[in-house]
Design an enzyme around this catalytic site. Structure first.
Site, short mmCIF file in Angstrom:
data_model
loop_
_atom_site.label_atom_id
_atom_site.label_comp_id
_atom_site.label_asym_id
_atom_site.label_seq_id
_atom_site.Cartn_x
_atom_site.Cartn_y
_atom_site.Cartn_z
CG ASP A 131 11.20 29.70 -61.62
OD1 ASP A 131 11.50 28.51 -61.84
OD2 ASP A 131 11.89 30.45 -60.90
NE ARG A 133 14.38 28.24 -61.21
CZ ARG A 133 15.15 29.28 -60.92
NH1 ARG A 133 16.46 29.13 -60.93
NH2 ARG A 133 14.61 30.46 -60.62
#
Length: 212
Positions: A131, A133
């Site tokens: 991930d 983000r």
């Protein structure tokens, strides 16, 4: 990284009318915030209830093409409907496709998933983070409409931690389990079992009459 407000306009949708606010970061990347019932710049009164907020990362395949491989499109639609019903809230639509790895790499990961690998291992096999983000843009975007506390529409406890880190109080985590089907139930199970997402209900696929 700095972010600046660019412009805003009304956006009529099938769910109701939103105010659409455009932001840009120093790299020229555009982010969108849809709001209902929030003032421009002036802070909300301390006695006002926390608005309902969804942080939604861009998913072209789910949001635009109605992919059944994820739950992103149904989550976005449900959030728009819920915020209109609440009468006060926001959707922060962040341009970080594929949990931050980009569209092409997401499709490469899809190809590995087609071979039987789960969504997390597919990213790792490509040498990419599970991930990637970031959420540093959320504080400035919410500050633009005077918000420093939210009811967060999410299954991901990491988003609660990120907002708290950036000075946004999360008064409540509101679950959002929609769009479960036989194409994405394993994907959602991976998010639950390996990525810490919290589901208050069983991952029972919804009946899809279109495939009968």
């Amino acid at each position: 990284m700095s972010y600046q407000f660019i412009t805003s306009a009304k956006l009529p949708t099938t769910y109701g009318i939103f105010d659409m606010h455009m932001f840009e970061n120093a790299a020229g990347q555009e982010h969108v915030m849809l709001t209902v019932g929030l003032p421009m710049v002036a802070p909300l009164a301390q006695s006002a209830p926390a608005p309902l907020v969804r942080i939604h990362s861009e998913c072209l395949t789910g949001d635009a093409f109605s992919s059944l491989k994820c739950d992103c499109g149904p989550q976005l639609n449900a959030a728009m409907a819920a915020i209109q019903q609440a009468g006060c809230g926001a959707i922060l639509y962040l341009r970080q496709e594929g949990r931050g790895i980009g569209l092409t790499n997401k499709i490469r990961a899809y190809a590995l998933q087609d071979q039987g690998h789960d969504t997390l291992d597919a990213n790792l096999m490509l040498g990419l983070p599970a991930d990637a983000r970031v959420y540093d843009m959320c504080g400035p975007m919410l500050a633009h409409v005077g918000v420093d506390k939210v009811r967060l529409l999410t299954n991901n406890p990491n988003k609660v931690a990120y907002l708290n880190e950036y000075g946004i109080e999360v008064t409540e985590r509101v679950p959002l389990l929609v769009g479960v089907n036989h194409h994405n139930s394993a994907y959602l199970a991976t998010k639950r079992d390996r990525m810490g997402h919290i589901f208050s209900e069983e991952l029972a696929p919804e009946v899809d009459n279109s495939e009968r």
